[in-house]
Each structure stands twice: as C-alpha cells, then as structure tokens.
Design an enzyme around this catalytic site. Structure first.
Site, PDB file in Angstrom:
ATOM      1  N   HIS A   1       0.875  -1.189   0.000  1.00 49.07           N
ATOM      2  CA  HIS A   1       0.000   0.000   0.000  1.00 49.07           C
ATOM      3  C   HIS A   1       0.909   1.235   0.000  1.00 49.07           C
ATOM      4  O   HIS A   1       1.722   1.405  -0.901  1.00 49.07           O
ATOM      5  CB  HIS A   1      -0.921  -0.120   1.229  1.00 49.07           C
TER       6      HIS A   1
ATOM      7  N   HIS B   1      -2.358  -2.246  -9.583  1.00 47.42           N
ATOM      8  CA  HIS B   1      -3.357  -1.657  -8.692  1.00 47.42           C
ATOM      9  C   HIS B   1      -4.582  -2.545  -8.670  1.00 47.42           C
ATOM     10  O   HIS B   1      -4.942  -3.138  -9.681  1.00 47.42           O
ATOM     11  CB  HIS B   1      -3.742  -0.247  -9.174  1.00 47.42           C
TER      12      HIS B   1
ATOM     13  N   ASP C   1       2.391   5.656  -6.503  1.00 46.13           N
ATOM     14  CA  ASP C   1       3.644   5.606  -5.755  1.00 46.13           C
ATOM     15  C   ASP C   1       4.885   5.651  -6.640  1.00 46.13           C
ATOM     16  O   ASP C   1       5.966   5.984  -6.174  1.00 46.13           O
ATOM     17  CB  ASP C   1       3.688   4.334  -4.888  1.00 46.13           C
TER      18      ASP C   1
HETATM   19  N1  ACO Z   1       4.831  -6.305 -10.651  1.00 44.86           N
HETATM   20  C1  ACO Z   1       4.738  -7.454 -11.342  1.00 44.86           C
HETATM   21  N2  ACO Z   1       3.608  -8.175 -11.450  1.00 44.86           N
HETATM   22  C2  ACO Z   1       2.531  -7.696 -10.833  1.00 44.86           C
HETATM   23  C3  ACO Z   1       2.549  -6.502 -10.102  1.00 44.86           C
HETATM   24  C4  ACO Z   1       3.748  -5.800 -10.022  1.00 44.86           C
HETATM   25  N3  ACO Z   1       3.856  -4.667  -9.327  1.00 44.86           N
HETATM   26  N4  ACO Z   1       1.320  -6.285  -9.586  1.00 44.86           N
HETATM   27  C5  ACO Z   1       0.549  -7.299  -9.967  1.00 44.86           C
HETATM   28  N5  ACO Z   1       1.288  -8.169 -10.728  1.00 44.86           N
HETATM   29  C6  ACO Z   1       0.813  -9.437 -11.316  1.00 44.86           C
HETATM   30  C7  ACO Z   1       0.827 -10.546 -10.281  1.00 44.86           C
HETATM   31  O1  ACO Z   1       2.058 -11.213 -10.246  1.00 44.86           O
HETATM   32  C8  ACO Z   1      -0.297 -11.413 -10.779  1.00 44.86           C
HETATM   33  O2  ACO Z   1       0.162 -12.132 -11.891  1.00 44.86           O
HETATM   34  P1  ACO Z   1      -0.369 -13.628 -12.201  1.00 44.86           P
HETATM   35  O3  ACO Z   1      -1.841 -13.472 -12.459  1.00 44.86           O
HETATM   36  O4  ACO Z   1       0.417 -14.045 -13.379  1.00 44.86           O
HETATM   37  O5  ACO Z   1      -0.092 -14.424 -10.951  1.00 44.86           O
HETATM   38  C9  ACO Z   1      -1.322 -10.400 -11.298  1.00 44.86           C
HETATM   39  O6  ACO Z   1      -0.554  -9.261 -11.683  1.00 44.86           O
HETATM   40  C10 ACO Z   1      -2.352  -9.993 -10.244  1.00 44.86           C
HETATM   41  O7  ACO Z   1      -1.641  -9.539  -9.084  1.00 44.86           O
HETATM   42  P2  ACO Z   1      -2.259  -9.512  -7.622  1.00 44.86           P
HETATM   43  O8  ACO Z   1      -1.163  -9.210  -6.667  1.00 44.86           O
HETATM   44  O9  ACO Z   1      -3.064 -10.734  -7.382  1.00 44.86           O
HETATM   45  O10 ACO Z   1      -3.274  -8.304  -7.765  1.00 44.86           O
HETATM   46  P3  ACO Z   1      -3.865  -7.442  -6.604  1.00 44.86           P
HETATM   47  O11 ACO Z   1      -5.037  -6.739  -7.133  1.00 44.86           O
HETATM   48  O12 ACO Z   1      -4.036  -8.237  -5.365  1.00 44.86           O
HETATM   49  O13 ACO Z   1      -2.623  -6.457  -6.338  1.00 44.86           O
HETATM   50  C11 ACO Z   1      -1.272  -4.726  -5.703  1.00 44.86           C
HETATM   51  C12 ACO Z   1      -2.635  -5.110  -6.286  1.00 44.86           C
HETATM   52  C13 ACO Z   1      -1.155  -5.300  -4.279  1.00 44.86           C
HETATM   53  C14 ACO Z   1      -1.185  -3.215  -5.621  1.00 44.86           C
HETATM   54  C15 ACO Z   1      -0.127  -5.295  -6.582  1.00 44.86           C
HETATM   55  O14 ACO Z   1      -0.253  -4.798  -7.893  1.00 44.86           O
HETATM   56  C16 ACO Z   1       1.247  -5.016  -6.013  1.00 44.86           C
HETATM   57  O15 ACO Z   1       1.694  -5.741  -5.111  1.00 44.86           O
HETATM   58  N6  ACO Z   1       1.942  -3.953  -6.514  1.00 44.86           N
HETATM   59  C17 ACO Z   1       3.251  -3.582  -5.997  1.00 44.86           C
HETATM   60  C18 ACO Z   1       3.121  -2.787  -4.701  1.00 44.86           C
HETATM   61  C19 ACO Z   1       2.577  -1.384  -4.935  1.00 44.86           C
HETATM   62  O16 ACO Z   1       3.050  -0.651  -5.797  1.00 44.86           O
HETATM   63  N7  ACO Z   1       1.590  -1.004  -4.104  1.00 44.86           N
HETATM   64  C20 ACO Z   1       0.977   0.327  -4.145  1.00 44.86           C
HETATM   65  C21 ACO Z   1      -0.426   0.273  -4.648  1.00 44.86           C
HETATM   66  S1  ACO Z   1      -1.124   1.871  -4.797  1.00 44.86           S
HETATM   67  C22 ACO Z   1      -1.406   2.322  -3.213  1.00 44.86           C
HETATM   68  O17 ACO Z   1      -1.667   1.547  -2.363  1.00 44.86           O
HETATM   69  C23 ACO Z   1      -1.309   3.719  -2.874  1.00 44.86           C
END
Ligand code: ACO
Length: 385
Positions: A229, A268, A322
C-alpha cells in the site's frame, strides 16, 4: 455429542474483498478501466492544476468547493490547531532517534488523543474539530520527529503558513522555494482520497465500532505503512537505488518478472488502465527532476515504465501513484523514509472524511470467514497429546 455441520450462511467468499462494495460514499470516484479519478465529480488533473491542498480537503469534507471566505475560515481553523500539547513535544524528544518514522508517527498520533478532552465525543461537530486538529498537527509531528532524529532543535509551526510551505519550513528550518512548496502541495492533492483503499477501509472498521477518530487514524497509519500500500513509494526509491545505472534496468526488471516478484509502484487493485495520478506525476516529476538536477533518476524511472509497458501492460499492470511520487519526493529533497509519512499527511483528509461520512449511517463492519478446519474433534488431555 456430535454436530452435523451445514453451511451456516449463504455469503460469497471474496478473497481480499476485491469485489465487495462495503458502503456508499460521495467523496471520490474511480473508474479503473478508463483511468479516471474524481473528487466529488471534479477530475483529479483539474484539481492538481488549479487547487490547493486545503481547498481540496474542504471539497472532500463538505462535498463542494469553498467560497473565498469559506476557504479563509477553514485555513484559519487549521492554523489555530497546528501547535502540539507540551506533553507531545516532550514525548517526541524521548523517542529513539533510530525509530522508523512511520512507527513514530503512528505512536504520536495515537498519543494526541491523551491530550484531547473531546477524544471520545462522537458528535459530528466534535469529530469535525478533531479532523481539523489531526490535519493540522500531523505535518508538525512528521517534520519535527525528523529534526529530533537528526539531533536538531524543534521548529514550531508558523501559523501564517499553509500546510505544504509550513511543513517544509519546519523540516528544513527555512522557507522552501515556491516551486518546492507547490510540488509538495500537488502531491498532497493527488494522495488525499481514493475510495475504499486498505487504510481507509481499516479506519472505517475501527470507527464502525463507535470507537474514536484517533483510534481510526492510528489503525489507518499502521495499514498504510505496508509495502503493498503506501509503503510502496519508499520501496520504489530503494529499487531505483538498487538498480544503479540506467543501463541495468532491463536486466533487473527481467529478473524480477522471471522470479514472479512484484515491481514496486506498479499494479493496482482497481486501475487496469494508467492511474491518472501517475500520469499527472510523470510529467510533473520529469520537470522537477530536470530543475533539481535529478534527470538520471527520472530517466531510470522512465526506462522502467517503458519496459514494464512492453512486458506487462497487457495484463493491466501500469505505474500507480507511488511510482513517480518517489522521484518527485526525492527531487524535493525528502528523506526516503519520510515518503510514506507524507502520504499520511495527505490521506488523513480521506480517512477522517470517510469516517465522518460513514457515521451518518453507521453499521458495524463485521464480515465472516469460511471455516475450513475440522469438526467433531475429541479433546485430548495434555499429557496424552
Ligand atoms: N509487478 C509485477 N507483477 C505484478 C505486479 C507488479 N507490481 N502487480 C501485480 N502483478 C501481477 C501478479 O504477479 C499477478 O500475476 P499472475 O496473475 O500471473 O499471478 C497479477 O498481476 C495480479 O496480481 P495480484 O497481486 O493478485 O493483484 P492485486 O489486485 O491483489 O494487487 C497490488 C494489487 C497489491 C497493488 C499489486 O499490484 C502489487 O503488489 N503492486 C506492488 C506494490 C505497490 O506498488 N503497491 C501500491 C499500490 S497503490 C497504493 O496503495 C497507494
């Protein structure tokens, strides 16, 4: 007696509450498919270009833009609340200099409740006053904790200054340039609210028990801290540092994706198109990095963005707020571990706004879980286990 279990409720399992609508709100609207964010019907881009953070907070809390005299009155209310109780200054002096700023901030915000005689007054007027108090005092806590840990004397808030200018003045012990104050102000606008993100939802869970605004905000700070987050902006900066030279971007990102690791600042839960806040910050960060001699950092960010676009944009993964805020904060000259506290400084507007809104029609937040453990177990005395 043996119990025959049947499904006790008809609820649908929704992992991570991804498809659950938990309440109604008139504050911010997100269209994740088209990359739109509006605060009370006004596009974020328009607000970032034309407003100030204080004006945006008024908009979120009152669901309308203020008139000149309403804004003047609101700014006066904020400025009257900047100073801290002496006990909080004393407490801040006693915190370990090694403390992580987010831990220090969570502790200090929680401690503010100890010196607020209306901490447990749930009336809307009192909650509004506490909301203003928290908005006004948080920047003072962040800036002065940073001074404390660096062995510097406290700088008391100057009630003639707005939030962004006042914060940078306390932090650095001198007034910022107009460009730096405006840069921070824009970041505060862009981060102020975002529907039911994890920290806002956490605040709502707390307030829904009819606890108090300080407890709700303390909960939210703890939730924002995580790298999935608000902690992601710090993680982005660490990644940029780790990569080193821009020529290493391709190998670094390729390796991360191959290992199925998350690239911080991308992806996201709601946006499957380009996050409009990231779009705004991309241009903004580019200009600021150029003006402050941080072009290499920006070029590195852009190279990551481009490569991620080629590799994963088809999966709906784009930069989130971010990603470019890291370059922006760095160009403003902020310490990396202050990036997430600055997110708090802004998002407090959303947290308290949502809490007050939710209380107008409160219902205890209490989801259920799907029990997957055994039934009808035999109790075994401890000496026989
Ligand atoms: N880098 C690479 N792959 C990613 C990323 C990423 N940053 N984010 C998602 N994916 C991929 C996952 O590996 C997954 O792939 P798969 O289907 O092949 O297994 C798919 O996309 C779905 O990812 P999830 O993590 O299940 O999606 P979710 O909706 O739960 O995640 C989240 C959202 C937690 C923000 C995620 O994108 C992440 O961890 N990002 C990095 C951390 C980040 O930047 N957080 C800030 C968010 S904005 C905020 O809170 C202000």
């Amino acid at each position: 007696m043996s119990i025959t279990m049947s499904t006790p409720h008809p609820g649908r399992f929704d992992k991570g509450l991804a498809d659950t609508i938990a309440a109604e709100s008139a504050m911010s609207y997100i269209d994740g498919a088209n990359g739109v964010l509006e605060y009370v019907g006004l596009e974020i881009d328009t607000l970032a270009r034309n407003s100030t953070f204080e004006e945006v907070v008024y908009l979120l809390w009152h669901q309308k833009l203020p008139t000149r005299s309403q804004l003047d009155g609101f700014e006066e209310d904020i400025r009257a609340e900047h100073d801290l109780p002496q006990a909080i200054w004393d407490m801040m002096s006693s915190l370990p200099a090694s403390a992580v700023p987010m831990h220090a901030l969570r502790t200090l915000v929680s401690a503010l409740s100890l010196y607020d005689p209306e901490a447990d007054d749930q009336s809307p007027a009192s909650n509004q006053r506490k909301a203003t108090r928290l908005l006004a005092k948080t920047p003072v806590l962040i800036a002065n904790f940073d001074r404390h840990r660096n062995g510097k004397d406290f700088v008391k808030p100057d009630p003639s200054l707005g939030i962004a200018t006042g914060f940078l003045t306390m932090l650095n012990g001198k007034k910022p340039t107009k460009t730096m104050a405006q840069a921070l102000d824009v970041c505060l606008i862009l981060h102020a609210d975002h529907g039911f993100n994890a920290s806002t939802f956490a605040a709502l869970v707390t307030i829904s028990t009819l606890s108090d605004i300080y407890s709700a905000v303390t909960t939210a700070i703890g939730t924002l801290k995580g790298p999935l987050h608000g902690g992601a902006n710090q993680a982005v900066m660490r990644m940029l540092d780790e990569i080193g030279d821009v020529s290493k971007v391709e190998a670094y990102i390729t390796d991360k994706l191959r290992r199925k690791e998350k690239v911080m600042g991308f992806g996201h839960r709601v946006y499957k198109a380009y996050d409009p806040r990231a779009a705004y910050l991309k241009t903004f960060a580019g200009q600021l990095a150029h003006d402050t001699g941080n072009q290499t950092l920006y070029e590195k960010s852009e190279a990551i963005d481009k490569l991620m676009h080629e590799r994963v944009a088809s999966k709906g993964i784009h930069p989130n707020v971010d990603f470019y805020s890291a370059t922006t904060y760095y160009s403003i000259g902020l310490a990396v571990d202050l990036f997430t506290p600055i997110f708090v400084m802004s998002r407090i507007a959303g947290w308290v706004g949502h809490c007050i809104e939710y209380l107008t029609s409160n219902k205890l937040m209490r989801p259920r879980c799907e029990y997957v453990g055994p039934h009808n177990q035999q109790y075994m005395p401890i000496e026989k286990r």
